[in-house]
Design an enzyme around this catalytic site. Sequence first.
Site, PDB file in Angstrom:
ATOM      1  N   GLY A  74      47.191  33.388  33.350  1.00 48.81           N
ATOM      2  CA  GLY A  74      46.853  32.150  32.660  1.00 48.81           C
ATOM      3  C   GLY A  74      45.709  32.333  31.674  1.00 48.81           C
ATOM      4  O   GLY A  74      45.779  31.878  30.520  1.00 48.81           O
ATOM      5  N   ASP A  75      44.644  33.000  32.112  1.00 43.09           N
ATOM      6  CA  ASP A  75      43.509  33.261  31.228  1.00 43.09           C
ATOM      7  C   ASP A  75      43.930  34.098  30.029  1.00 43.09           C
ATOM      8  O   ASP A  75      43.560  33.811  28.886  1.00 43.09           O
ATOM      9  CB  ASP A  75      42.415  34.005  31.998  1.00 43.09           C
ATOM     10  CG  ASP A  75      41.687  33.118  32.990  1.00 43.09           C
ATOM     11  OD1 ASP A  75      41.475  31.933  32.691  1.00 43.09           O
ATOM     12  OD2 ASP A  75      41.342  33.615  34.080  1.00 43.09           O
ATOM     13  N   SER A  76      44.691  35.155  30.291  1.00 40.10           N
ATOM     14  CA  SER A  76      45.087  36.068  29.214  1.00 40.10           C
ATOM     15  C   SER A  76      46.021  35.397  28.219  1.00 40.10           C
ATOM     16  O   SER A  76      45.932  35.631  27.012  1.00 40.10           O
ATOM     17  CB  SER A  76      45.748  37.318  29.804  1.00 40.10           C
ATOM     18  OG  SER A  76      44.835  38.024  30.619  1.00 40.10           O
ATOM     19  N   ALA A 126      43.942  33.086  26.036  1.00 33.71           N
ATOM     20  CA  ALA A 126      43.173  33.883  25.076  1.00 33.71           C
ATOM     21  C   ALA A 126      44.069  34.419  23.966  1.00 33.71           C
ATOM     22  O   ALA A 126      43.667  34.456  22.797  1.00 33.71           O
ATOM     23  CB  ALA A 126      42.489  35.038  25.805  1.00 33.71           C
TER      24      ALA A 126
END
Length: 393
Positions: free
Chosen positions: A165-167, A170
């Site tokens: 999710g973070d990647s 980003a």
Amino acid sequence: MAQGALTGLRLIEMGQLIAGPFCGQLMGDHGAEVIKIEPPKVGDAMRSWGQGIPLWFSVVGRNKKSITLNLREKEGQEIVKKLVEKSDFLLENFRPGTMEKWGLGYDELSAINQALIMIRVSGYGQTGPYASRAGYGSIGEAMGGMRYIAGEPDRPPSRAGLSIGDSLAATYACLGAMMALHHRHVTGKGQVVDSAIYEAVLANMESTVAEYTVAGHIRERTGSILPKIAPSNVYETKDGSVLIGGNQDSVWKRMSAMMGQPELGDDPRYATHVARGENQTELDALINVWTRTLTSQEVLDLCEENGVPAGNIYRAPEMLADPHFKARNALVTMDHPQHENFVMQNVAPKLSDTPGKIETIGPELGAHNEAIYGELLGMDSTKMADLQDRGII
């Protein structure tokens, strides 16, 4: 820095952990000057993250310059504004409202530099009833729909083992920044890039929502398969397992012949995509009987000879040994002051004329204070010493 596609552009990275800094990593990989702002003395929490040995920051902090700055102090906020005057992008992933509380919202910063592109990554986005909530990648994966369909059907929802999710947030932030950069080339004006973790996950959810609104169908967890897509699974061999994807009609005909059972290519149970999907379980069992008679390498060799997509399921050791990884320089060995044989993934994607490059691993905390404060902003040593003594830098 090598002449990457973003050479000549400057990014102020005020992000922390992954969702912001991975965007900075992507841009730094392709030549942008990334000035990472970290809290004095403690730095980004990523400096202590990693399984076993904390090596994560060496990867996500690569190609960046580290300065220390206390953003909660008025003097620290004024320094940010001076950096904004000289920069193209500002990247942050604080909880929405934090930058405004510090007097560093887009209205204030764009008044200083109308060409500034402000990249904002958060759990739920900058607007809406959930905007002020704390949001981590795992929550975005859950709300975006990914967690529900990940894992085995008889077990609770699983995770991919990575901060997907973070990647994703980003990566979409970086994509949005490039779109905004093109718009700036046309108009001369910057804008805000608002990348929400849950929306980045949602963007990758294929037709799951439409399947529900049109047909009332909700996708469920299916383990190693995609329902109705066959054959595409992990199959056992004499010495392990291999992943084979023979789910296209023409590929399946080649695969059935490869298995010594060419009649299966025309068998009504398996001849078409729809038929194979309806008989997926029995088809997988049939293939498993065949693969169990061979070693993994024998299966892979046959698949290569017959144009059937197949591969081993790699871990780091297999990646390091693979000749294709070596031929494309997919992994790169970097000098590290504490560790020998420090290898990380190389820059992606590959550009033919302006390839990115990893020049340095994540820097020591505050390693570039003198260069940025002294050379870029013109502070003298007395001023810097005073700010350091008072905990501003």
